[in-house]
Design a protein around this motif. Sequence first.
Motif, short mmCIF file in Angstrom:
data_model
loop_
_atom_site.label_atom_id
_atom_site.label_comp_id
_atom_site.label_asym_id
_atom_site.label_seq_id
_atom_site.Cartn_x
_atom_site.Cartn_y
_atom_site.Cartn_z
N LEU A 130 0.83 -1.20 0.00
CA LEU A 130 0.00 0.00 0.00
C LEU A 130 0.87 1.26 0.00
CD1 LEU A 130 -2.76 1.31 0.15
CD2 LEU A 130 -2.73 1.02 2.63
N LYS A 131 1.97 1.22 0.73
CA LYS A 131 2.86 2.39 0.77
C LYS A 131 3.54 2.60 -0.58
CE LYS A 131 5.25 1.59 4.65
NZ LYS A 131 6.16 1.99 5.76
N LYS A 132 3.89 1.52 -1.27
CA LYS A 132 4.49 1.66 -2.60
C LYS A 132 3.50 2.31 -3.56
CE LYS A 132 7.49 -1.07 -4.36
NZ LYS A 132 8.34 -2.14 -4.91
N PHE A 133 2.24 1.91 -3.43
CA PHE A 133 1.19 2.48 -4.27
C PHE A 133 1.01 3.97 -3.97
CE2 PHE A 133 -3.34 3.67 -4.55
CZ PHE A 133 -3.52 3.53 -5.91
N ILE A 134 0.90 4.32 -2.70
CA ILE A 134 0.67 5.71 -2.30
C ILE A 134 1.83 6.60 -2.73
CG2 ILE A 134 0.56 7.23 -0.26
CD1 ILE A 134 -1.15 5.04 1.06
N ALA A 135 3.06 6.10 -2.59
CA ALA A 135 4.25 6.90 -2.91
C ALA A 135 4.32 7.29 -4.37
CB ALA A 135 5.51 6.15 -2.50
N THR A 136 3.59 6.58 -5.22
CA THR A 136 3.60 6.86 -6.65
C THR A 136 2.78 8.09 -7.00
OG1 THR A 136 3.75 4.46 -6.98
CG2 THR A 136 3.31 5.78 -8.93
N PHE A 137 1.89 8.50 -6.08
CA PHE A 137 0.97 9.60 -6.37
C PHE A 137 1.11 10.69 -5.30
CE2 PHE A 137 -0.83 5.62 -7.91
CZ PHE A 137 -1.04 5.92 -9.25
N PRO A 138 1.69 11.84 -5.66
CA PRO A 138 1.92 12.91 -4.69
C PRO A 138 0.69 13.33 -3.91
CG PRO A 138 3.08 13.36 -6.73
CD PRO A 138 2.23 12.15 -6.98
N LYS A 139 -0.48 13.31 -4.53
CA LYS A 139 -1.70 13.72 -3.83
C LYS A 139 -2.04 12.75 -2.71
CE LYS A 139 -2.78 17.49 -6.05
NZ LYS A 139 -2.78 18.81 -5.35
N LEU A 140 -1.79 11.46 -2.93
CA LEU A 140 -2.03 10.48 -1.88
C LEU A 140 -1.02 10.63 -0.74
CD1 LEU A 140 -2.94 7.24 -3.88
CD2 LEU A 140 -4.47 8.87 -2.77
N VAL A 141 0.22 10.97 -1.09
CA VAL A 141 1.24 11.20 -0.06
C VAL A 141 0.81 12.35 0.84
CG1 VAL A 141 3.64 11.88 0.35
CG2 VAL A 141 3.10 10.29 -1.49
N GLU A 142 0.31 13.43 0.24
CA GLU A 142 -0.17 14.58 1.00
C GLU A 142 -1.33 14.19 1.91
OE1 GLU A 142 -1.14 17.82 -1.56
OE2 GLU A 142 0.80 17.81 -2.58
N LEU A 143 -2.18 13.29 1.42
CA LEU A 143 -3.34 12.86 2.20
C LEU A 143 -2.93 12.11 3.46
CD1 LEU A 143 -6.46 12.60 2.27
CD2 LEU A 143 -6.21 10.44 1.06
N VAL A 144 -1.89 11.28 3.36
CA VAL A 144 -1.44 10.48 4.51
C VAL A 144 -0.63 11.32 5.49
CG1 VAL A 144 -0.05 8.50 5.21
CG2 VAL A 144 -1.46 8.37 3.15
N ASN A 145 0.17 12.24 4.98
CA ASN A 145 1.03 13.08 5.81
C ASN A 145 0.20 13.88 6.81
OD1 ASN A 145 2.88 14.86 6.91
ND2 ASN A 145 3.67 15.56 4.94
N GLY A 146 0.46 13.67 8.11
CA GLY A 146 -0.34 14.33 9.14
C GLY A 146 0.32 15.53 9.78
N ALA A 147 1.46 15.98 9.25
CA ALA A 147 2.23 17.03 9.90
C ALA A 147 1.46 18.34 10.04
CB ALA A 147 3.54 17.27 9.14
N GLU A 148 0.52 18.58 9.12
CA GLU A 148 -0.21 19.84 9.14
C GLU A 148 -1.38 19.83 10.12
OE1 GLU A 148 0.35 22.56 7.24
OE2 GLU A 148 1.82 21.86 5.78
N GLY A 149 -1.63 18.71 10.76
CA GLY A 149 -2.88 18.57 11.51
C GLY A 149 -2.93 19.28 12.85
N LYS A 150 -1.81 19.31 13.59
CA LYS A 150 -1.85 19.90 14.93
C LYS A 150 -0.45 20.30 15.34
CE LYS A 150 -1.39 15.46 17.37
NZ LYS A 150 -1.99 14.57 18.39
N ALA A 151 -0.30 20.74 16.60
CA ALA A 151 1.00 21.14 17.12
C ALA A 151 1.19 20.56 18.51
CB ALA A 151 1.10 22.66 17.17
N THR A 152 2.41 20.09 18.79
CA THR A 152 2.76 19.56 20.11
C THR A 152 4.22 19.86 20.41
OG1 THR A 152 1.15 17.74 19.98
CG2 THR A 152 2.93 17.51 21.57
N VAL A 153 4.49 20.32 21.62
CA VAL A 153 5.86 20.45 22.10
C VAL A 153 5.93 19.81 23.48
CG1 VAL A 153 6.31 22.55 20.78
CG2 VAL A 153 5.52 22.73 23.15
N VAL A 154 7.07 19.21 23.79
CA VAL A 154 7.27 18.60 25.10
C VAL A 154 8.57 19.10 25.71
CG1 VAL A 154 5.93 16.49 24.70
CG2 VAL A 154 8.35 16.56 24.05
N ASN A 155 8.59 19.15 27.04
CA ASN A 155 9.81 19.45 27.77
C ASN A 155 10.28 18.15 28.41
OD1 ASN A 155 10.88 20.44 30.83
ND2 ASN A 155 11.71 21.52 29.07
N VAL A 156 11.53 17.79 28.12
CA VAL A 156 12.09 16.52 28.58
C VAL A 156 13.28 16.81 29.49
CG1 VAL A 156 13.09 14.32 27.89
CG2 VAL A 156 11.35 15.40 26.46
#
Length: 365
Positions: free
Chosen positions: A290-316
Motif C-alpha cells: 500500500l505504501k508503494k502504491f501511495i508513494a507513486t501519487f503525490p496527492k495520496l502522499v499529502e493525504l497520509v502526511n499528518g504534519a499539518e494537523g496539529k502542534a505539540t511540544v514537550v519538555n524533557v
Amino acid sequence: MALLTSKQAVQAFSSFLLACLLAFTVQVFLFSPISPDSLKLPSTTSLASIFPPNNKLQEVSKLGEGFLERPEDVAVDKEGIIYTATRDGWIKRMHKNGSWENWKMLGGHTLLGITTTKEGDLLVCDTEKGLLKVGENGVLVVTSHVNGSKIRFADDVIEASDGSVYFSVASTKFGLHNWYLDVLEAKPHGQLLKYDPSSKETSVILDDLGFANGVALSKDQDYLVVCESWKFRCLKYWLKGENKGKTDIFIENLPGGPDNINLAPDGSFWIALIQASNEGLEFVHKFKALKKFIATFPKLVELVNGAEGKATVVNVAADGKIRKKFDDLEGKVMRFVTTAIEFEDHLYLGSLSSNFIGKFPLKTA
C-alpha cells in the motif's frame, strides 16, 4: 467487416482492462520511488493519562505575522536578537524593540536549522548547499561534502564550546520537497555529521538514522542528543567521559516524530513533535504494498502526511522523562510546529505552516 458478438466484445473489453491493470501494477511496483518497510506508530494512550490533551498553544502571540514565510527554526543571540530562516530565502531577525529586519538574502526555499556561534555569526543548514556560515560580512559555505559525497539534506546544527560543529542529515536518499517519502519508506537514511574547524574536515559520527532531525548539546556538553523523527525517539551520543563515543537512547516512544530540539536554561530540552500520519490513516504504515502504491501519487502522499494537523511540544528532563506537554490539537492557531526554544520565560515556536513565530508564556502555562 465482421462485427464482434456480444460475448467477444466482453472478452475483448476484459482483456483490455486486464492489460491496463497489469500495466498499472508494473508502473506502481517497478517504478515506485520507495522500497518500504512497515512502520509501527507510537501509542499515545499512556502519556495522555499523565498529560491530558490541551490547547495551550492556542494562547501564543504572533511575532512578525505576514512578514515571515514558514519559519522552520529560531535562534537567539547574546543580545536577545531573534533570528529565523524563511521559505523565501531570507534570514530575518527581530530586534529587542520588536522591529523586524530582512537581514541576509541567501536565496531558495531550502533553509532549515540555524544556530548562533560564539563569534556571533549564524550557522545555517541549507538542504541544497550544505552547511553555511552567515555574518555581517557575507555568507560562507562551511562544508558541502562528506566522504566525497554531496551533503544533500542538512537539517539542524549546533556548535560546541571547542568550535566543533555537529549537524544532522535527515536523509541521504530523499530531499526536502519529498521528505515524507522517507517516512513512508521507513528505512534509515539519516546521519549525524561533525565539522572540525581546525582540520576543516567533515566526518560521519552516526549513520543509518531514521530521519535525523534536531541536534542539541547537554548543559555540560558531555553528550549530544539527536532526534530520529520516524523512530519517535532521540539518541544520546557521548562526547566525554568513560562512555565517550557510545550511543544510548535518550527518550523513546514519543507521541509524535521529534523535529528540532533545544536546550533549556535549566538543562532540560524542548522538543517539537510532528504528527506522522493523518488520523484514521495510521494503518497505511503497516502495509508495504500500500505504501508503494501511495508513494507513486503525490496527492495520496499529502493525504497520509499528518504534519499539518496539529502542534505539540514537550519538555524533557536530562534523565529522559517528559515533564510538560503543550498542544494545539485542532491546529487552530499553531500547526506543524518544528522548533521550540526558551528565552526569557517564553517559548518561541517555528512552524512550516505559519507566517509568524509563536511566542508562548511559560510562567502562566
